[in-house]
Design a protein around this motif. Structure first.
Motif, short mmCIF file in Angstrom:
data_model
loop_
_atom_site.label_atom_id
_atom_site.label_comp_id
_atom_site.label_asym_id
_atom_site.label_seq_id
_atom_site.Cartn_x
_atom_site.Cartn_y
_atom_site.Cartn_z
N PHE A 70 0.84 -1.20 0.00
CA PHE A 70 0.00 0.00 0.00
C PHE A 70 0.88 1.25 0.00
CE2 PHE A 70 -3.03 3.08 1.76
CZ PHE A 70 -4.17 2.78 1.02
N ARG A 71 1.96 1.23 0.80
CA ARG A 71 2.90 2.36 0.81
C ARG A 71 3.60 2.52 -0.53
NH1 ARG A 71 4.13 0.32 6.13
NH2 ARG A 71 5.94 -0.80 5.27
N CYS A 72 3.78 1.40 -1.25
CA CYS A 72 4.43 1.45 -2.57
C CYS A 72 3.49 1.93 -3.66
CB CYS A 72 4.95 0.06 -2.94
SG CYS A 72 6.34 -0.54 -1.96
N GLY A 73 2.23 2.16 -3.32
CA GLY A 73 1.26 2.63 -4.30
C GLY A 73 0.63 1.53 -5.13
N LEU A 74 0.79 0.28 -4.71
CA LEU A 74 0.18 -0.83 -5.43
C LEU A 74 -1.28 -0.99 -5.02
CD1 LEU A 74 3.20 -3.28 -5.18
CD2 LEU A 74 2.25 -2.36 -7.29
N PHE A 126 1.49 -4.51 -13.41
CA PHE A 126 1.54 -4.43 -11.95
C PHE A 126 2.37 -5.57 -11.36
CE2 PHE A 126 -2.40 -1.72 -12.11
CZ PHE A 126 -1.87 -0.65 -11.38
N LEU A 127 2.34 -6.73 -12.00
CA LEU A 127 3.15 -7.84 -11.51
C LEU A 127 4.62 -7.45 -11.47
CD1 LEU A 127 3.65 -10.73 -10.59
CD2 LEU A 127 3.62 -11.42 -13.01
N VAL A 128 5.10 -6.80 -12.50
CA VAL A 128 6.49 -6.34 -12.52
C VAL A 128 6.75 -5.39 -11.35
CG1 VAL A 128 8.25 -5.10 -13.83
CG2 VAL A 128 6.71 -6.67 -15.01
N ASP A 129 5.77 -4.52 -11.05
CA ASP A 129 5.92 -3.61 -9.91
C ASP A 129 6.00 -4.39 -8.60
OD1 ASP A 129 5.94 -1.26 -11.40
OD2 ASP A 129 3.76 -1.09 -11.40
N PHE A 130 5.16 -5.39 -8.45
CA PHE A 130 5.24 -6.23 -7.25
C PHE A 130 6.63 -6.88 -7.16
CE2 PHE A 130 0.53 -6.35 -7.19
CZ PHE A 130 0.29 -6.27 -5.83
N GLN A 131 7.07 -7.44 -8.27
CA GLN A 131 8.30 -8.23 -8.26
C GLN A 131 9.54 -7.39 -8.00
OE1 GLN A 131 7.76 -10.00 -12.18
NE2 GLN A 131 7.19 -11.97 -11.28
#
Length: 488
Positions: A70-74, A126-131
């Motif tokens: 959540f802090r990462c904006g995801l 978004f998966l790339v952002d998570f990873q």
């Protein structure tokens, strides 16, 4: 805190304490594959999702990951309130629409539309952002059940397949030592993939919620540090999604371009693709293990009905070309799975289909009903004379003449047959009148060799003779034999 009434009261107290709002309605949501219980909670101003889960370690992983992402904006749920015991918590509500709902509409319409493909591409972005971004500064000490996807995790997935699926289907013959050697070879290869990323672990379309035409993400509490490929395979090879090959290729290329861009070229497509085939194999085997556990052991229909899709996906993988490594025993196992399809595929017939099974109470128990109809009959033959007690019948079954003569010599056999026939024929008459499509009849004995086989075979033949318009499938489970009487 086990009863629904206690859980509901606890939610009301927690929400009033944290938000000063009164709860107007609490609705139980459909069960998932886990033991967690989900609720939609309606207050005077907002809808929320409540979760009850007695596994505190798993909850703490979800809390830690959610706050970090959540802090990462995801786009993940916001944790709104947690009780003191940490077994009950409330989060924001993304609604009921999932990416899989879009997939089902595409399947119904016969093609994957542009909107669904675009949602897949956004999800992969978004998966790339998570990873990559989600990985940075994430506290993996809170990960559950393990902080990283290591050799033990890989072998756990492979053994999940072996013990929860393969060993439950004795139709498949294999040498366990050679299979374990193949598992080691596959594990050695996968362990070499770069693994300094966040691995979502269950990145599939049922866990991607669509709100305001944008993807949002749930159920990442099993995440850990690991490789990139696993999550991409989980999404593109989700077996019930049945994404066409050309669209998979398009989506994979989109992911690779995004990955190269967001990693500023430090991760190449070639490096990713080097290990990709091994991860496809691993994930599909793990999925079959999950379907075996949730379906064949826990008897959850949704998972039982998914088994044929996973088998076909594995066979397609074999059909695409050689396996990524020399895995001869594993290839033999996958090739043999073709014989399991009649056992697990639901029967689709214009008329009534009656499935008659013989089974063993000691080995496997009452067969599952894959039609989704439920009900039917289970007849226990163990109170009848047992040919298995006599050495001369050791190698015979209930289909052999010597066993038939033995059984026919007892009056109890005829009483039992008359009583079961009366019940079965009454149901068939009623089912035909009402247009029902499936009826299951099961005969069980100790070993599934003599008495149950005798009665299942005789019953199937009687149904075929008296109801020629009905399709009859007789399946002798322990004998690995089946026969279909087609309607005349």
């Amino acid at each position: 805190m086990q009863t629904s009434e206690n859980i509901n009261e606890a939610f009301k107290e927690l929400i009033f304490k944290s938000m000063q709002e009164s709860v107007r309605k609490i609705t139980v949501l459909p069960a998932s594959g886990s033991s967690r219980k989900y609720f939609r909670i309606t207050t005077e101003t907002i809808n929320l999702i409540g979760t009850y889960n007695s596994n505190i370690e798993e909850n703490e992983a979800f809390f830690e990951f959610s706050r970090h992402f959540f802090r990462c904006g995801l786009p993940v749920p916001e944790i709104i309130a947690i009780n003191d015991e940490k077994d009950l918590y409330v989060q924001s509500d993304f609604g009921d629409d999932t990416l899989f709902n879009y997939v089902e509409r595409c399947q119904k319409n016969g093609n994957f539309d542009d909107q669904t493909i675009e949602l897949y591409k956004k999800s992969l972005d978004f998966l790339v952002d998570f990873q990559i971004n989600g990985h940075k500064c994430l506290d993996y000490s809170k990960a559950f059940p393990t902080p990283e996807f290591d050799r033990t995790s890989i072998m756990d997935d492979l053994n999940y397949f072996k013990y929860c699926f393969l060993k439950l289907n004795e139709e498949i013959s294999y040498n366990e030592t050679r299979l374990n050697n193949d598992f080691q070879v596959l594990t050695d290869n996968i362990s070499k993939a770069p693994a300094d990323f966040f691995m979502y672990r269950d990145f599939q379309s049922r866990n991607i919620m669509i709100k305001n035409r944008e993807p949002h993400f749930i159920d990442y509490q099993g995440g850990r540090k690991g490789p990139l490929q696993y999550d991409v395979v989980s999404l593109l090879y989700q077996v019930k999604a049945r994404i066409p090959a050309e669209i998979r290729k398009e989506l994979l290329n989109h992911y690779l371009k995004t990955l190269e861009s967001k990693s500023e070229g430090s991760i190449s497509s070639n490096g990713f693709l080097k290990f990709y085939p091994s991860f496809k194999l691993l994930r599909l085997l793990q999925v079959l293990g999950a379907y075996g556990f949730r379906g064949l052991i826990q008897k959850k229909l949704h998972f039982m009905q998914s088994i044929p899709f996973a088998i076909r996906e594995l066979q397609n993988l074999i059909g695409e070309g050689p396996l990524p490594l020399e895995l001869p025993e594993l290839k033999s196992v996958i090739t043999q799975m073709e014989k399991l399809l009649p056992k697990f595929e639901p029967v689709d017939s214009e008329t009534l289909t009656v499935s008659v099974n013989s089974f063993s109470y000691k080995n496997g128990g009452v067969p599952a009903d894959f039609s989704g109809n439920g009900g039917g009959f289970v007849f226990d033959c163990r109170a009848l004379p047992n040919p298995g007690r006599y050495p001369e019948f050791k190698n015979s079954t209930g289909e052999d003449d010597d066993v038939k003569e033995f059984m026919d010599s007892y009056q109890d056999t005829h009483f039992f047959m008359q009583n079961t026939q009366m019940l079965v024929f009454q149901s068939i008459d009623n089912y035909l009148e009402r247009g029902f499509k499936n009826l299951q009849i099961n005969f069980g004995c100790t070993g599934g060799q003599h008495r149950s086989v005798f009665f299942a075979q005789k019953t199937a033949e009687m149904i075929h003779a008296n109801y020629p318009m009905v399709k009859v499938i007789v399946n002798h489970i322990i004998q690995h034999k089946n026969h279909i009487y087609e309607p005349k």
